[in-house]
Design a protein around this motif. Sequence first.
Motif, PDB file in Angstrom:
ATOM      1  N   LYS A 103       0.826  -1.216   0.000  1.00 18.78           N
ATOM      2  CA  LYS A 103       0.000   0.000   0.000  1.00 18.78           C
ATOM      3  C   LYS A 103       0.858   1.263   0.000  1.00 18.78           C
ATOM      4  O   LYS A 103       0.465   2.276  -0.577  1.00 18.78           O
ATOM      5  CB  LYS A 103      -1.013  -0.008   1.138  1.00 18.78           C
ATOM      6  CG  LYS A 103      -0.505  -0.023   2.532  1.00 18.78           C
ATOM      7  CD  LYS A 103      -1.688   0.060   3.507  1.00 18.78           C
ATOM      8  CE  LYS A 103      -1.184   0.179   4.925  1.00 18.78           C
ATOM      9  NZ  LYS A 103      -0.676  -1.100   5.446  1.00 18.78           N
ATOM     10  N   VAL A 144      -8.354   3.952  -0.465  1.00 14.90           N
ATOM     11  CA  VAL A 144      -8.155   2.539  -0.147  1.00 14.90           C
ATOM     12  C   VAL A 144      -6.787   2.318   0.482  1.00 14.90           C
ATOM     13  O   VAL A 144      -6.638   1.502   1.388  1.00 14.90           O
ATOM     14  CB  VAL A 144      -8.285   1.688  -1.435  1.00 14.90           C
ATOM     15  CG1 VAL A 144      -8.181   0.215  -1.111  1.00 14.90           C
ATOM     16  CG2 VAL A 144      -9.576   1.990  -2.151  1.00 14.90           C
ATOM     17  N   ASN A 145      -5.784   3.074   0.017  1.00 16.22           N
ATOM     18  CA  ASN A 145      -4.413   2.752   0.404  1.00 16.22           C
ATOM     19  C   ASN A 145      -3.869   3.514   1.604  1.00 16.22           C
ATOM     20  O   ASN A 145      -2.779   3.191   2.078  1.00 16.22           O
ATOM     21  CB  ASN A 145      -3.479   2.953  -0.800  1.00 16.22           C
ATOM     22  CG  ASN A 145      -3.646   1.822  -1.792  1.00 16.22           C
ATOM     23  OD1 ASN A 145      -3.520   0.659  -1.436  1.00 16.22           O
ATOM     24  ND2 ASN A 145      -3.975   2.162  -3.026  1.00 16.22           N
ATOM     25  N   ARG A 150      -8.407   0.554   6.360  1.00 12.90           N
ATOM     26  CA  ARG A 150      -8.369  -0.889   6.614  1.00 12.90           C
ATOM     27  C   ARG A 150      -9.636  -1.620   6.193  1.00 12.90           C
ATOM     28  O   ARG A 150      -9.608  -2.618   5.496  1.00 12.90           O
ATOM     29  CB  ARG A 150      -8.186  -1.110   8.121  1.00 12.90           C
ATOM     30  CG  ARG A 150      -6.779  -1.322   8.530  1.00 12.90           C
ATOM     31  CD  ARG A 150      -6.665  -1.223  10.023  1.00 12.90           C
ATOM     32  NE  ARG A 150      -5.673  -0.239  10.360  1.00 12.90           N
ATOM     33  CZ  ARG A 150      -5.919   0.928  10.931  1.00 12.90           C
ATOM     34  NH1 ARG A 150      -7.158   1.268  11.256  1.00 12.90           N
ATOM     35  NH2 ARG A 150      -4.943   1.757  11.179  1.00 12.90           N
ATOM     36  N   ARG A 153      -9.999  -1.900   2.519  1.00 11.41           N
ATOM     37  CA  ARG A 153      -9.079  -2.872   1.939  1.00 11.41           C
ATOM     38  C   ARG A 153      -9.575  -4.283   2.185  1.00 11.41           C
ATOM     39  O   ARG A 153      -9.515  -5.140   1.316  1.00 11.41           O
ATOM     40  CB  ARG A 153      -7.677  -2.705   2.547  1.00 11.41           C
ATOM     41  CG  ARG A 153      -6.867  -1.619   1.891  1.00 11.41           C
ATOM     42  CD  ARG A 153      -5.404  -1.800   2.216  1.00 11.41           C
ATOM     43  NE  ARG A 153      -5.131  -1.658   3.634  1.00 11.41           N
ATOM     44  CZ  ARG A 153      -5.002  -0.502   4.265  1.00 11.41           C
ATOM     45  NH1 ARG A 153      -5.110   0.625   3.593  1.00 11.41           N
ATOM     46  NH2 ARG A 153      -4.753  -0.453   5.555  1.00 11.41           N
ATOM     47  N   ARG A 154     -10.090  -4.492   3.422  1.00 10.79           N
ATOM     48  CA  ARG A 154     -10.600  -5.813   3.772  1.00 10.79           C
ATOM     49  C   ARG A 154     -11.757  -6.194   2.851  1.00 10.79           C
ATOM     50  O   ARG A 154     -11.826  -7.306   2.346  1.00 10.79           O
ATOM     51  CB  ARG A 154     -11.082  -5.773   5.228  1.00 10.79           C
ATOM     52  CG  ARG A 154     -10.715  -6.977   6.022  1.00 10.79           C
ATOM     53  CD  ARG A 154     -10.929  -6.699   7.480  1.00 10.79           C
ATOM     54  NE  ARG A 154      -9.817  -6.020   8.090  1.00 10.79           N
ATOM     55  CZ  ARG A 154      -9.929  -5.072   9.028  1.00 10.79           C
ATOM     56  NH1 ARG A 154     -11.116  -4.675   9.433  1.00 10.79           N
ATOM     57  NH2 ARG A 154      -8.845  -4.532   9.542  1.00 10.79           N
ATOM     58  N   ARG A 157     -10.457  -6.961  -0.580  1.00 10.80           N
ATOM     59  CA  ARG A 157      -9.727  -8.233  -0.579  1.00 10.80           C
ATOM     60  C   ARG A 157     -10.722  -9.393  -0.613  1.00 10.80           C
ATOM     61  O   ARG A 157     -10.530 -10.367  -1.352  1.00 10.80           O
ATOM     62  CB  ARG A 157      -8.856  -8.313   0.668  1.00 10.80           C
ATOM     63  CG  ARG A 157      -7.554  -9.021   0.447  1.00 10.80           C
ATOM     64  CD  ARG A 157      -6.496  -8.566   1.427  1.00 10.80           C
ATOM     65  NE  ARG A 157      -7.014  -8.407   2.766  1.00 10.80           N
ATOM     66  CZ  ARG A 157      -6.577  -7.457   3.604  1.00 10.80           C
ATOM     67  NH1 ARG A 157      -5.666  -6.592   3.221  1.00 10.80           N
ATOM     68  NH2 ARG A 157      -7.078  -7.364   4.819  1.00 10.80           N
TER      69      ARG A 157
END
Lengths: 642, 642
Positions: A103, A144-145, A150, A153-154, A157
């Motif tokens: 990230k 997002v980064n 978090r 991103r989760r 993912r």
Amino acid sequence: HHQDFNLAAIYVSDAQYNRNIYFDTSPQAVRLYMRYNHWIPKVLLYFFILVDLSLALFEDPAIFPLPIWATMLVELLCLLVFTLRLGHYAQVIPRDKFWKDPKNICIIVILLLTLVDMIIYGALKATNCYGVRWSRVLRPLLLVNVTEGRQLRRAFRSIRNALPQIFYVFLLFMFSLLIFSLMALKLLGLKTIDGSPYFTNYLQILFDLYVLVTTANSPDVMMPAYNNSYVFAIFFILYILINTYIFMSVFLAVVYNNYKKYLKEEVRQLVRAKRHKMVQAFGVLQEQREGGGEPVVTHHNWNQLIRLVQPDIRNAHRELLWSVADDNNQGKVAFVQMADLLNIEVITLKSRPHPLHGLCPALYLSAPSRLLCRLVQHRAFVIVYDLIILVNAVFIGLDEENPLIANSEWAFLALYLLEILLKLYVFEPRAFFSRHSFWNWFDTIIVVSALLATIVNSAVMSTGNYTSRQILDIVFILRVLRLIRVVDSIKRFRTIINTLIRIGPAILTFGQLIIVVYYIFAMVGMELFKGKVKFYAEDSSDPEKAFCGNPLLNGSDFAQLNYCKNNFNNVVSSFVLLLELTVVNQWHDILLHLEKQVQYLQTKHFNIYREKKKKLNILITFKKYRFCQKRNSIFCKGTISL
Amino acid sequence: HHQDFNLAAIYVSDAQYNRNIYFDTSPQAVRLYMRYNHWIPKVLLYFFILVDLSLALFEDPAIFPLPIWATMLVELLCLLVFTLRLGHYAQVIPRDKFWKDPKNICIIVILLLTLVDMIIYGALKATNCYGVRWSRVLRPLLLVNVTEGRQLRRAFRSIRNALPQIFYVFLLFMFSLLIFSLMALKLLGLKTIDGSPYFTNYLQILFDLYVLVTTANSPDVMMPAYNNSYVFAIFFILYILINTYIFMSVFLAVVYNNYKKYLKEEVRQLVRAKRHKMVQAFGVLQEQREGGGEPVVTHHNWNQLIRLVQPDIRNAHRELLWSVADDNNQGKVAFVQMADLLNIEVITLKSRPHPLHGLCPALYLSAPSRLLCRLVQHRAFVIVYDLIILVNAVFIGLDEENPLIANSEWAFLALYLLEILLKLYVFEPRAFFSRHSFWNWFDTIIVVSALLATIVNSAVMSTGNYTSRQILDIVFILRVLRLIRVVDSIKRFRTIINTLIRIGPAILTFGQLIIVVYYIFAMVGMELFKGKVKFYAEDSSDPEKAFCGNPLLNGSDFAQLNYCKNNFNNVVSSFVLLLELTVVNQWHDILLHLEKQVQYLQTKHFNIYREKKKKLNILITFKKYRFCQKRNSIFCKGTISL
């Protein structure tokens, strides 16, 4: 020794807020890390991300055009802030960890690409060439980064991990679509009544049948065949049953189950990481007991730690937490639970007497005053005000021009103000306006704003005899919002609304996800389609208005249905258009489930976790009575924040 | 003694098929009850219900008109059959139980009302008066109230129980709808471009906004306001977020959870009833062991009982069941499990040699023959045939008039036949056509029918040089169906399809539920709206065609979109219309979940039950090897039917 406490406090705080940063444990890095986690830089970061994203409003194609140098300057400032934040982060964690984290690489690449794009674009514009601001697509990726993204991103993912499974169902669905299209081509290659071709082009059939899955063109697509013969209806009924109902169900089930599976795994890792951090914190502060045995953290050290972690915690609350943890012998097991204990919301209510009772007890305790208190607390009081709201609703719907109706507004405002004043007379003001009395706050704010807006409105009207549409609309919206209060009086409604408020944070994460996706699509769409479809105001007499300024649309349904404003000419239009596309395709079915799952994550409503919370809840219920008995003045109420 | 076995067998069979009938235990009643449960009267009953329901095709307004006396006569026959069946039932159960059961009362009332209606209608028609066959609405209720309609009754009961909870969410939704409509009336009471009124009538707004929840009129309903100003888009976005997304989600969640809750309770009762019946059966057959202790059922009696319950069971299967139950000491616990054990599907495969191997071993075991076997069993064989199917798909899509394409069909048919013959050469025919080889059956039937249809088609063509559209269509559909075979070669696709096949029975119950609801609505709709909207064939030159024969529809969207066939003029039209309405409203979201739940019930995929099955599965896997070792010739495979 002080440094040890700092380190332990950082571990505990990381566990409490589910942060997953492998920071340097040197005292200097720890101090920097504490500053990194402060709320001010975080809010600033999000503010500048917002500024960066909203630049799209001012850049070509703009709603509010600004010169290029102005937007460029603001964007440079944003880039500077992001660089500073990243630099701070680089100071906090070890060098090798920093360069291994995708990230961070991502942010650096985004910053560099944006800089390059700005230089190229500036140079092109300076020489009057055509330039494309392609790096704008990267902007939402910052959301997002950044370290705080978090949850987002989760979610991404989990979506990425679930894709392969979804892909197979999608293939099967495509196969079914192809087969049905082939059948349609051969069986239904008919002519419609007016001789226009119907189901003669394979690709057109494919598209039509795909749209039928979203039910958007039902029953239009089927009517020509159905008009021709009843038998052809069987084809469409079979198609709808198999593709719209069965396949979409399977699709939904697969998406839901896979997303859930991967999210569960993520949360499991989260719980493990939290435990690990608490064990590390325990390791820093542990002391050997005199009699030997397991190491412990003493009450004194514990107090000091909690004061560092949550400086604004009340003494009573801290003591309650200690007495809950105390039972489990001060050892590691009890200590590890602390992060969860700190997340439990404990409402401390002091049963203070009413201030009027202190100021003028004779008056406040007199018989009429007591009768008033009883009346206000009576169920009938609520019912009477519900009836008033209903009457108000009818009056709002009636014609405003009528002077009786216009003046009734003052009467209703007076009644609502009276209600608030009466309640303030009966209930202790600080309890009435406590942090958790959502409806009291809602009521007061709405009524006071309505009062102010109505006064402003009358003042404006009495001076110039002219009222702007905006003020009237605001007054009206405030009036209608007052009606919502009726929901609070019915218990079942309150439960539903409270549930909705509770999943608020989950929807927030979901909203970010939507913004990221929409923004990227809007940027790409704007570069590709800007100016292709033009909107002309209603009073325009331009002959191009009939086909949205694009000869290709002459006589098309798009132009006839007045869809000209559904274009990519600016960022607001693009977002509205994307929303319309989302609504027509029934993707909300899936999103609804994702939403629920994001909520799962947000509220950590996960099995292991829930079990733990239940246990804690029982512990607290047992403890709080004992604890409250000791400190008579304090009435404690422990609630579990779900 | 023989009567005891009959009684016990009845108890076991009731438990196995979840029947819940308190029958008389006298030997005579038991014999009658066994006859009542025979499959022939059941099939006859459903056949006559079907006949009764399909009378709507022949009654006014009819598709195939029949004279009144004919339909009346058939209906009388149906009523007679239902009465006989009910009379049989009355003989089986005690008199007081019969009159206490609401479903019997229901059937009697339906029969009487139908008779009364028939007499009145007949009399009215005889005197040329206008009559309404109102009792037709009651017909589908027979499906619910016959003894075999257990699943359907359970589904309806669960829906009824879930209604109060749903009602509160519905009220809140209505409240939100009313508030938004009020806002729309006051804020958006604008004029469209062409001067037609927009959002000026409160009831019209209510309806438009309700339709927006189903997304059917998005974005048309919003375009005039959006064209007027960007700000108004906020209103619609808020509305869609709150009502379409959040409220519909809550609605779905409440329906789903409540239905599930009540269905779980139903299934729990089912499991209890099953246990109770098995205990009763055990009570009938139990014997005291010589050494004292718990009573048991001996192996001999057990065998006799199983033979009575399932006469077609194989000895090997029975022995397997006994050896599974045996471990649990022949007592009550083991006996109670028997109903579940009997429901477990056990596939007994005898590893027989190929018949050619017996007839001509020299040839069958020769080197070329063995090579052929290896080739056919090779993975490449499957891939080659998948490629052939793909090429076939392309050919199907091409122009049929081309003689090359037309003749290629023979080549493909030959290839497919060759594949089946090769497989029959390699695999033992009885194993190839076993009951569970769905795809082998599918293949063979499709290919053989395609061959027959193509031959008939060529024969017709060669004689008269004219082929009827129907034969061509059948040939074509068979050709396309062949393509589906490709799904079987990809493992993931097979899994998905098998899952779909497995939930088949659940969808069947669901289909009945849909038929009951649709039929009632169709009957009411036909009486109210028949002849109001007329459909004219494409080649008709009637001037009324432009407005569907109803001057009220002159110039309406309905007529312009050729929707004239969407009417209630006969039962088929009515069903198609109701289906269209179901598709446009997104009720399938909810139905999908109900469907899943009905499946839960059907497959008894309930926690308690699943646990039990798991245990049994493990038991069987352990046992079957021991058992199969004893009888070397038999290769047993135990599968759990989900």
